[in-house]
Write a protein that holds these residues in place. Structure first.
Motif, mmCIF file in Angstrom:
data_model
loop_
_atom_site.group_PDB
_atom_site.id
_atom_site.type_symbol
_atom_site.label_atom_id
_atom_site.label_comp_id
_atom_site.label_asym_id
_atom_site.label_seq_id
_atom_site.Cartn_x
_atom_site.Cartn_y
_atom_site.Cartn_z
ATOM 1 N N LYS A 182 0.835 -1.205 0.000
ATOM 2 C CA LYS A 182 0.000 0.000 0.000
ATOM 3 C C LYS A 182 0.867 1.251 0.000
ATOM 4 C CE LYS A 182 -3.587 2.362 2.667
ATOM 5 N NZ LYS A 182 -4.431 2.316 3.897
ATOM 6 N N ASP A 183 1.884 1.294 0.899
ATOM 7 C CA ASP A 183 2.779 2.457 0.977
ATOM 8 C C ASP A 183 3.961 2.347 0.032
ATOM 9 O OD1 ASP A 183 1.174 3.506 2.933
ATOM 10 O OD2 ASP A 183 2.373 2.723 4.595
ATOM 11 N N LYS A 184 4.069 1.195 -0.662
ATOM 12 C CA LYS A 184 5.180 0.942 -1.591
ATOM 13 C C LYS A 184 6.533 1.090 -0.892
ATOM 14 C CE LYS A 184 2.451 2.455 -5.577
ATOM 15 N NZ LYS A 184 2.043 1.082 -5.880
ATOM 16 N N THR A 185 6.667 0.395 0.231
ATOM 17 C CA THR A 185 7.929 0.400 0.977
ATOM 18 C C THR A 185 8.355 -1.039 1.256
ATOM 19 O OG1 THR A 185 6.778 0.494 3.115
ATOM 20 C CG2 THR A 185 7.441 2.600 2.128
ATOM 21 N N SER A 186 9.657 -1.241 1.366
ATOM 22 C CA SER A 186 10.173 -2.563 1.735
ATOM 23 C C SER A 186 11.456 -2.375 2.541
ATOM 24 C CB SER A 186 10.427 -3.417 0.491
ATOM 25 O OG SER A 186 11.341 -2.781 -0.383
ATOM 26 N N MET A 187 11.638 -3.246 3.546
ATOM 27 C CA MET A 187 12.821 -3.224 4.398
ATOM 28 C C MET A 187 13.312 -4.652 4.589
ATOM 29 S SD MET A 187 11.733 -0.453 7.362
ATOM 30 C CE MET A 187 10.333 -1.453 7.885
ATOM 31 N N ILE A 188 14.573 -4.768 4.997
ATOM 32 C CA ILE A 188 15.126 -6.098 5.253
ATOM 33 C C ILE A 188 15.997 -6.052 6.501
ATOM 34 C CG2 ILE A 188 17.205 -5.783 3.818
ATOM 35 C CD1 ILE A 188 16.793 -8.772 2.984
ATOM 36 N N ASP A 189 15.908 -7.116 7.280
ATOM 37 C CA ASP A 189 16.731 -7.273 8.484
ATOM 38 C C ASP A 189 17.652 -8.477 8.259
ATOM 39 O OD1 ASP A 189 17.783 -7.215 11.055
ATOM 40 O OD2 ASP A 189 16.165 -8.436 11.873
ATOM 41 N N VAL A 190 18.954 -8.217 8.134
ATOM 42 C CA VAL A 190 19.924 -9.289 7.936
ATOM 43 C C VAL A 190 20.232 -9.906 9.297
ATOM 44 C CG1 VAL A 190 22.231 -9.879 7.130
ATOM 45 C CG2 VAL A 190 20.898 -8.145 5.919
ATOM 46 N N VAL A 191 19.730 -11.106 9.545
ATOM 47 C CA VAL A 191 19.931 -11.772 10.831
ATOM 48 C C VAL A 191 21.272 -12.487 10.856
ATOM 49 C CG1 VAL A 191 19.016 -13.454 12.466
ATOM 50 C CG2 VAL A 191 17.451 -12.037 11.114
ATOM 51 N N SER A 192 21.533 -13.315 9.851
ATOM 52 C CA SER A 192 22.827 -14.011 9.784
ATOM 53 C C SER A 192 23.142 -14.374 8.342
ATOM 54 C CB SER A 192 22.808 -15.271 10.657
ATOM 55 O OG SER A 192 21.838 -16.184 10.193
ATOM 56 N N LEU A 193 24.430 -14.249 7.989
ATOM 57 C CA LEU A 193 24.909 -14.604 6.656
ATOM 58 C C LEU A 193 26.179 -15.431 6.809
ATOM 59 C CD1 LEU A 193 24.584 -11.258 4.623
ATOM 60 C CD2 LEU A 193 23.176 -13.289 4.384
ATOM 61 N N PRO A 194 26.201 -16.653 6.299
ATOM 62 C CA PRO A 194 27.436 -17.441 6.349
ATOM 63 C C PRO A 194 28.559 -16.725 5.609
ATOM 64 C CG PRO A 194 25.560 -18.812 5.724
ATOM 65 C CD PRO A 194 25.097 -17.397 5.689
ATOM 66 N N GLN A 195 29.767 -16.862 6.099
ATOM 67 C CA GLN A 195 30.915 -16.183 5.503
ATOM 68 C C GLN A 195 31.228 -16.756 4.135
ATOM 69 O OE1 GLN A 195 34.300 -16.048 8.055
ATOM 70 N NE2 GLN A 195 35.487 -14.704 6.731
ATOM 71 N N LEU A 196 31.572 -15.887 3.201
ATOM 72 C CA LEU A 196 31.928 -16.273 1.846
ATOM 73 C C LEU A 196 33.400 -15.960 1.584
ATOM 74 C CD1 LEU A 196 28.889 -14.905 -0.229
ATOM 75 C CD2 LEU A 196 29.424 -17.309 0.196
ATOM 76 N N PRO A 197 33.992 -16.570 0.563
ATOM 77 C CA PRO A 197 35.339 -16.151 0.149
ATOM 78 C C PRO A 197 35.339 -14.673 -0.236
ATOM 79 C CG PRO A 197 34.731 -18.246 -0.879
ATOM 80 C CD PRO A 197 33.491 -17.719 -0.206
ATOM 81 N N LYS A 198 36.496 -14.013 -0.138
ATOM 82 C CA LYS A 198 36.588 -12.574 -0.372
ATOM 83 C C LYS A 198 36.135 -12.170 -1.761
ATOM 84 C CE LYS A 198 40.300 -11.749 2.962
ATOM 85 N NZ LYS A 198 41.682 -11.253 3.174
ATOM 86 N N GLU A 199 36.249 -13.097 -2.720
ATOM 87 C CA GLU A 199 35.901 -12.747 -4.097
ATOM 88 C C GLU A 199 34.418 -12.945 -4.404
ATOM 89 O OE1 GLU A 199 37.295 -17.047 -4.024
ATOM 90 O OE2 GLU A 199 37.958 -15.118 -3.186
ATOM 91 N N GLN A 200 33.589 -13.240 -3.357
ATOM 92 C CA GLN A 200 32.159 -13.457 -3.575
ATOM 93 C C GLN A 200 31.322 -12.592 -2.635
ATOM 94 O OE1 GLN A 200 31.855 -17.744 -2.999
ATOM 95 N NE2 GLN A 200 31.870 -18.095 -5.209
ATOM 96 N N CYS A 201 30.032 -12.459 -2.943
ATOM 97 C CA CYS A 201 29.116 -11.689 -2.087
ATOM 98 C C CYS A 201 27.701 -12.232 -2.260
ATOM 99 C CB CYS A 201 29.146 -10.198 -2.448
ATOM 100 S SG CYS A 201 28.437 -9.815 -4.070
#
Length: 262
Positions: A182-201
């Motif tokens: 309705k308000d055309k809004t979106s948010m995200i909460d990053v809880v946990s992300l496994p670690q990746l090699p430096k050359e990736q995201c």
């Protein structure tokens, strides 16, 4: 849930109670409902959790040195103590006495000038510190407004919560998306992300009809509730592993989490 409780929950009194914006009479009314009705208590606990989530994601530690510096400077008394003028013996020659008196006067003048310059510098420090404090207060007020705005967004009945959990490629991945069509809004909460090699995201995408639109890169160092670009008519969200810096085309074969949107 009976109609009386529904009417109470829709009145907005619970939100105002949590923000301290109601009268003492309304406070008693709200607290009696929380104590007597488990549904109201559950709604209150959810509101508390959402407020803590928003506050935590925007928390900034204030510099510890500012107040101490100001107190130290203000504690110094800007009063110059002058030693009593010593009595000298009469000299036989007036010229010598005058020279000595001039030297003493010059020395005292230099001393006073130095103290005044030091005091002026210290006063400038106080002015600068106060100016910094005012700037910090204005910034904190703006952050508080942002927190209240996010809090209201989270508790808007039109805001839907989507939990994204990782597949076998990223078992510990967990993020929570909040979308309000309705308000055309979106948010995200990053809880946990496994670690990746430096050359990736990790990169998040919105799924449209036959097209994937990038919504940005997710980082473990950026664990806070933040806005995402709102995508009209999005069918779902997808998180993929991409080369460092992100990609222009989603590598769907490297998808680690996805959900369908309502």
């Amino acid at each position: 849930m009976n109609e009386k409780i529904i009417t109470f929950l829709n009145s907005g009194l619970l939100e105002k109670y949590l923000l301290g914006e109601i009268s003492s009479e309304e406070t008693e009314h709200v607290e009696s409902y929380i104590a007597r009705h488990p549904e109201v208590e559950n709604a209150y606990n959810t509101l508390q959790f959402n407020l803590e989530l928003v506050a935590k994601s925007n928390a900034v530690e204030a510099p510890k040195s500012i107040l101490n510096n100001i107190l130290e400077v203000l504690d110094e008394k800007p009063v110059i103590s002058l030693n009593a003028t010593k009595k000298y013996k009469k000299w036989h020659k007036i010229g010598i006495a005058a020279s000595i008196a001039a030297s003493i006067f010059a020395g005292q003048s230099y001393y006073l000038h130095s103290k005044n310059e030091k005091l002026s510098d210290e006063n400038q420090v106080v002015v600068d510190e106060i100016f910094d404090l005012r700037s910090d207060i204005e910034m904190n007020n703006k952050r508080l407004d942002d927190i209240m705005h996010q809090f209201k967004q989270l508790n808007d009945p039109e805001t839907y919560k989507y939990i994204m959990q990782g597949n076998s490629r990223a078992k510990n991945l967990k993020t929570v998306a909040y979308i309000n069509a309705k308000d055309k809004t979106s948010m995200i909460d990053v809880v946990s992300l496994p670690q990746l090699p430096k050359e990736q995201c990790y990169q998040i995408w919105a799924e449209l009809q036959g097209e994937m639109v990038s919504l940005g890169i997710l980082s473990e160092t950026d664990r806070q509730l933040r806005a995402l670009p709102y995508t009209e008519d999005a069918l779902g969200l997808n998180i993929t592993i991409e080369p460092k810096g992100g990609n222009t085309i989603a590598s769907l074969e490297n998808s680690v989490a996805k959900i369908q949107l309502k």
